[in-house]
Design an enzyme around this catalytic site. Structure first.
Site, PDB file in Angstrom:
ATOM      1  N   GLY A 238      -0.988  -5.284 -15.515  1.00  0.00           N
ATOM      2  CA  GLY A 238      -0.325  -5.337 -14.404  1.00  0.00           C
ATOM      3  C   GLY A 238      -0.675  -4.339 -13.159  1.00  0.00           C
ATOM      4  N   GLY A 239      -1.466  -3.240 -13.504  1.00  0.00           N
ATOM      5  CA  GLY A 239      -1.751  -2.538 -12.586  1.00  0.00           C
ATOM      6  C   GLY A 239      -0.470  -1.450 -12.510  1.00  0.00           C
TER       7      GLY A 239
ATOM      8  CB  VAL B 157       0.283  -6.483 -21.136  1.00  0.00           C
ATOM      9  CG1 VAL B 157      -1.245  -5.941 -21.721  1.00  0.00           C
ATOM     10  CG2 VAL B 157       1.405  -5.789 -22.180  1.00  0.00           C
TER      11      VAL B 157
ATOM     12  CE  LYS C 244      -0.873   3.137 -11.966  1.00  0.00           C
ATOM     13  NZ  LYS C 244      -1.579   2.009 -11.335  1.00  0.00           N
TER      14      LYS C 244
ATOM     15  CG  ASP D 157      -4.160   4.795 -13.639  1.00  0.00           C
ATOM     16  OD1 ASP D 157      -4.732   5.512 -12.535  1.00  0.00           O
ATOM     17  OD2 ASP D 157      -3.941   3.659 -13.565  1.00  0.00           O
TER      18      ASP D 157
ATOM     19  N   GLY E   2       0.917   0.860 -17.580  1.00  0.00           N
ATOM     20  CA  GLY E   2       1.497   0.751 -19.013  1.00  0.00           C
ATOM     21  C   GLY E   2       0.787   1.470 -20.011  1.00  0.00           C
ATOM     22  N   GLY E   3      -0.381   1.157 -20.381  1.00  0.00           N
ATOM     23  CA  GLY E   3      -1.206   1.553 -21.337  1.00  0.00           C
ATOM     24  C   GLY E   3      -1.404   3.127 -21.055  1.00  0.00           C
ATOM     25  CB  SER E   4      -2.298   5.080 -18.089  1.00  0.00           C
ATOM     26  OG  SER E   4      -3.645   4.517 -17.895  1.00  0.00           O
TER      27      SER E   4
HETATM   28  O1  C5P Z   1     -10.267   4.978 -16.621  1.00  0.00           O
HETATM   29  P1  C5P Z   1      -9.863   3.267 -16.959  1.00  0.00           P
HETATM   30  O2  C5P Z   1     -10.578   3.113 -18.289  1.00  0.00           O
HETATM   31  O3  C5P Z   1      -8.618   3.080 -16.567  1.00  0.00           O
HETATM   32  O4  C5P Z   1     -10.942   2.692 -16.057  1.00  0.00           O
HETATM   33  C1  C5P Z   1     -11.316   1.397 -16.396  1.00  0.00           C
HETATM   34  C2  C5P Z   1     -12.770   0.976 -15.399  1.00  0.00           C
HETATM   35  O5  C5P Z   1     -12.305   0.994 -14.186  1.00  0.00           O
HETATM   36  C3  C5P Z   1     -13.805   2.110 -15.514  1.00  0.00           C
HETATM   37  O6  C5P Z   1     -14.456   1.751 -16.689  1.00  0.00           O
HETATM   38  C4  C5P Z   1     -14.328   1.903 -14.310  1.00  0.00           C
HETATM   39  O7  C5P Z   1     -15.294   0.923 -14.432  1.00  0.00           O
HETATM   40  C5  C5P Z   1     -13.392   1.501 -13.187  1.00  0.00           C
HETATM   41  N1  C5P Z   1     -12.888   2.690 -12.519  1.00  0.00           N
HETATM   42  C6  C5P Z   1     -13.700   2.961 -11.525  1.00  0.00           C
HETATM   43  N2  C5P Z   1     -13.339   3.970 -10.734  1.00  0.00           N
HETATM   44  C7  C5P Z   1     -12.053   4.674 -10.987  1.00  0.00           C
HETATM   45  C8  C5P Z   1     -11.120   4.155 -12.108  1.00  0.00           C
HETATM   46  C9  C5P Z   1     -11.722   3.145 -12.959  1.00  0.00           C
HETATM   47  O8  C5P Z   1     -14.788   2.569 -11.304  1.00  0.00           O
HETATM   48  N3  C5P Z   1     -11.482   5.697 -10.119  1.00  0.00           N
END
Ligand code: C5P
Length: 297
Positions: free
Chosen positions: A97-98, A95, A11, A136, A101-103
């Protein structure tokens, strides 16, 4: 036992506004997700018990910290299934890269096992498990253009036709989502008042007005990323890109073009600057769903 193959798409975030902080500590967002044709391939074979993950990419963790592993363990627990799975991840998506991929891999495993184990959970039944795996992950149950609210996990599919030619520039990596959000908060939070949803969507699709509130923080976090950003913008300007922006919390950038010849010009210009790029296209929600399983794999 025979493996089945599934496409796990990437995405980009066309626009991303941070609108506040939630009691959980997560940031509240407004973002426009779109799916790209670029994808990993995930092969899943039933086994007697346990979960194993293998990959052709050294950057992919193979233990229970892998989101695809966690997704399989979660569905095993929820369904009470005794059988296990062997998962192979053929990585094409950068990997870290925003690009989600993992999600995406995690959502692919949820959808695939719902199908392979005949659990009958469907989209609705998979939303809560997906949310528990990461912000994500729920988006990848839907695919196609969609508005993400809340932590980015409250998904509203949109009837938008995206037909620009896409050029993806995988960034230098090494920029963690958590540290970008941390730096964003240290910098004083959102740079402006949140937009209304209709104006946010209009701005996210128009040259010069797309806003990614995390870009400043990500560029501060990584000087290498700031250099890539400068070069990408320069190539985009001289080749006639409609839009150029960073995806999510980085480190990938994307350029959108009205036609393939302009995109070819940017590929050449970036190559001359020593930067590799990947040509791809947007995927509609319908194509996302119909191209999920690889027939005869
Ligand atoms: O949900 P995910 O593990 O992908 O998010 C990684 C980190 O990014 C979270 O632990 C949080 O610190 C930050 N984050 C956030 N607000 C979001 C998504 C992610 O602060 N909406």
């Amino acid at each position: 036992m025979k493996a089945r193959g599934f496409r796990s798409f990437a995405k980009i975030n066309l626009g991303l506004e941070v609108t506040g902080r939630l009691p959980s500590g997560y940031h509240e967002l407004k973002t426009l997700f779109a799916t790209l044709s670029l994808h990993d391939i995930i092969e899943i074979a039933p086994t007697r018990s346990g979960i194993s993950v293998r990959s052709d990419h050294p950057g992919v963790p193979l233990d229970e910290t892998n989101l695809a592993h966690r997704a399989a363990a979660l569905l095993q627990r929820l369904s009470g299934r005794k059988g296990g799975v062997a998962i192979v991840i053929r990585k094409r998506i950068a990997v870290g890269g925003g690009l989600g991929g993992g999600s995406s891999n995690a959502a692919t495993v949820l959808r695939a096992l719902d199908r392979m184990w005949n659990l009958g959970l469907g989209l609705e039944g998979l939303i809560e498990p997906a949310k528990s795996l990461g912000a994500d992950v729920p988006y990848f149950l839907f695919g196609g253009p969609a508005l993400g609210l809340g932590r980015g996990d409250d998904i509203h599919p949109l009837d938008l036709r995206l037909d620009q030619k896409v050029l993806l520039v995988p960034g230098p990596g090494g920029v963690s989502t958590a540290s970008v959000f941390r730096r964003f908060a240290e910098r004083g939070g959102p740079p402006g008042a949140p937009s209304r949803i209709d104006s946010f969507l209009r701005k996210s699709l128009s040259p010069g007005t797309l806003r990614n509130d995390l870009e400043r923080a990500a560029l501060d976090e990584s000087p290498a990323l700031a250099e890539v950003a400068r070069r990408v913008r320069r190539a985009g300007r001289s080749a006639g890109a409609v839009l150029s922006a960073m995806s999510g919390s980085g480190s990938s950038f994307f350029l959108l073009f009205g036609d393939a010849a302009e995109r070819a010009g940017a590929i050449q210009e970036l190559r001359d600057a020593g930067i590799a790029s990947v040509r791809c296209s947007f995927l509609s929600r319908r194509a996302y769903q119909s191209r999920f399983e690889i027939a005869g794999c």
